[in-house]
Design an enzyme around this catalytic site. Structure first.
Site, PDB file in Angstrom:
ATOM      1  N   SER A 143       0.870  -1.192   0.000  1.00 27.50           N
ATOM      2  CA  SER A 143       0.000   0.000   0.000  1.00 27.50           C
ATOM      3  C   SER A 143       0.894   1.226   0.000  1.00 27.50           C
ATOM      4  CB  SER A 143      -0.844  -0.013   1.283  1.00 27.50           C
ATOM      5  OG  SER A 143      -1.462   1.237   1.489  1.00 27.50           O
ATOM      6  N   TYR A 156      -2.514  -0.763  10.510  1.00 28.79           N
ATOM      7  CA  TYR A 156      -2.388  -0.991   9.057  1.00 28.79           C
ATOM      8  C   TYR A 156      -1.042  -0.481   8.549  1.00 28.79           C
ATOM      9  CZ  TYR A 156      -4.024  -0.969   4.133  1.00 28.79           C
ATOM     10  OH  TYR A 156      -4.186  -1.178   2.787  1.00 28.79           O
TER      11      TYR A 156
END
Ligand code: NAD
Length: 261
Positions: A143, A156
């Protein structure tokens, strides 16, 4: 059909980016193992559709990848069906948005288990076959959050930064075996994962839905457009080709310019 005879296992592929990878690999003739949760009939429709696209086999493995024994069972099923995994895509991931001092401990543990630890387990179990075959592709859906942080996403961001470091380490260890390991790092892709975090972000930041989409999600994406799952899958396909055999240990951004700023 340059992937005919190869087997691709994609974690978290009943939806979103993972399903796009499965379709892209199937379109090149690969056998695919799909994984994830969802409605049984819908998953069976997708599985059968993948076989129709590839002319090969598609296997559904519904194991919960937060559990080590279930990861081992999934990898064993793939080995029994296909002899091993040639292309491993670690894609399953979840998100939770909350200030760090209020971050639910069970959510932290879940995100680290699925977004980071599961990739270690699938990778350690996939490498022996890849080494024997002298060919392999390990691809992580990381990501933009493997490169930069955003507030309220501590678990995350931690997991994705860890995944990026893990991938570089693996790339070095397997470099002489015809195996590459790379991260693909999308910005915001319009999938159920992104849609699902809008209510929590509205709450955490006191914003409307439109404000979250325009002022949070697309605020950092200079193109002001969402990435598509198909664009992410196209990069994975490229990484499987001969042209990419010297790309390893890389972190490829597909984020509309987000991390350039
Ligand atoms: P999604 O919610 O559409 O798909 C997630 C998949 O993971 C689903 O198939 C789901 O069933 C599966 N899954 C969830 N928990 C699982 C578990 N315990 N065991 C096995 N499978 C499980 O999400 P997505 O947006 O397609 O995200 C896929 C990956 O892409 C994630 O790793 C995510 O972090 C990453 N990513 C997404 C975006 C984005 O904007 N959508 C951006 C960057 C990175």
């Amino acid at each position: 059909m340059f992937l005919k005879g190869k087997t691709a296992l994609i974690t978290g592929s009943t939806s979103g980016i993972g399903l796009a990878y499965a379709k892209a690999f199937a379109a090149e003739g690969a056998n695919v193992v799909i994984n994830g949760f969802g409605d049984a009939a819908a998953i069976e429709t997708e599985r059968a559709g993948l076989e129709a696209i590839s002319g090969g086999k598609a296997l559904y493995s519904g194991h919960d990848l937060t559990k080590v024994d279930q990861i081992e069972a999934m990898m064993a099923e793939a080995a029994t069906a296909f002899g091993g995994v040639d292309i491993l895509v670690n894609n399953a991931g979840v998100q939770h948005v909350a200030p760090v001092e209020e971050f639910p401990v069970d959510k932290w543990d879940l995100i680290i288990a699925l977004n980071l630890n599961a990739a270690f387990h699938t990778t350690r179990l996939a490498i022996p076959h890849m080494k024997q075959a002298k060919w392999g592709r390990i691809i992580q859906t990381a990501s933009a959050h493997s490169l930069v942080a955003s507030p309220f996403k501590s678990a995350y961001v931690t997991a994705k930064h860890g995944l990026a470091g893990f991938t570089k380490t693996v790339a070095l260890e397997v470099a002489t075996f015809g195996i590459t390991a790379n991260c693909i790092s999308p910005g915001y892709v319009w999938t159920p994962l992104v849609e699902g975090q809008i209510p929590d972000t509205m709450k955490a930041r006191g914003m409307t839905r439109e404000q979250v989409i325009n002022d949070v999600l697309l605020a950092g994406q200079p193109t002001k457009e969402f990435v598509t799952a198909e664009q992410v899958a196209a990069i994975a396909l490229f990484l499987c080709g001969d042209a990419a055999s010297q790309i390893t240990g890389s972190n490829l951004s597909v984020d509309g310019g987000w991390t350039a700023g």
